[in-house]
Write an enzyme that holds these catalytic residues in place. Structure first.
Site, short mmCIF file in Angstrom:
data_model
loop_
_atom_site.label_atom_id
_atom_site.label_comp_id
_atom_site.label_asym_id
_atom_site.label_seq_id
_atom_site.Cartn_x
_atom_site.Cartn_y
_atom_site.Cartn_z
NE ARG A 106 -4.45 -9.39 -7.74
CZ ARG A 106 -4.84 -10.58 -8.12
NH1 ARG A 106 -4.72 -10.95 -9.38
NH2 ARG A 106 -5.37 -11.42 -7.26
CD GLU A 129 -2.45 4.21 8.47
OE1 GLU A 129 -2.50 4.55 9.66
OE2 GLU A 129 -2.12 3.06 8.12
#
Length: 194
Positions: A106, A129
């Site tokens: 978020r 990643e």
């Protein structure tokens, strides 16, 4: 079928699944929280004009460490590789999914581009990643909750496990963020497992 907290605890107590270190409070209803290790692999974006997937990328990145109580700053649009504190091992009849924490998503933090799938037979720390999709920098701290791993049951045990010689698995046993080894797929007939 996704394993519940009860099934995860059973698999851990039987030694079928290994997560080390593990705090029991990190076991969620259908997943286990994972934490960010201190090693970060930072890419030297101006060292080459482009990334050639046929070439080793070992010299394209630099390993840095997150100090205690100080953040690593991930700037907007940056991409780095991190690692989980936890060492993970899977049996022949389970696969796992690595997902980000919704609270971090978020604010624009993505923890994997495509490498969210963990094969049966995997042993090692997971490479993350890490990307910042936000317009503001995001702080990353050593030991913070960074993602969660869930476990899924296979219909039958896998015949060839990740790490088996016939697969040519590139990342078995990794303990720190590991740069892409995709270049190894060129020159070998049929390629190899990720």
């Amino acid at each position: 079928m996704v394993l519940s907290d009860r099934s995860i605890k059973e698999a851990l107590s039987e030694g079928r699944v290994v997560i080390e270190p593990l705090d029991a409070s990190d076991i969620q209803p259908a997943s286990v929280d994972l934490h960010l290790d201190r090693k970060i692999l930072v890419f030297g974006n101006h060292q080459r004009p482009y990334i050639d997937v046929k070439e080793s990328l070992e010299n394209l990145s630099q390993l840095v460490q997150i100090p205690d109580n100080e953040p690593f700053i991930l700037h907007p649009g940056d991409f780095v590789l991190g690692s989980t504190v936890e060492h993970i091992e899977l049996p022949e009849d389970l696969v796992a999914r690595l997902e980000g924490k919704s609270s971090l998503g978020r604010i624009g933090l993505v923890i994997h581009s495509t490498a969210g799938f963990v094969d049966p037979g995997w042993k090692g720390n997971l490479t993350l990643e890490l990307s910042n999709l936000a317009r503001l920098p995001i702080t990353l701290y050593y030991g913070m909750k960074i993602g969660q791993i869930s476990f899924l049951s296979l219909t039958t045990p896998a015949e060839r496990l990740y790490g088996s010689e016939s697969l040519g698995s590139k990342y078995q046993g990794q303990v720190e963020p590991t740069a892409s080894r995709f270049h190894r797929d060129f020159g070998s007939a049929g390629g190899s497992a990720d």
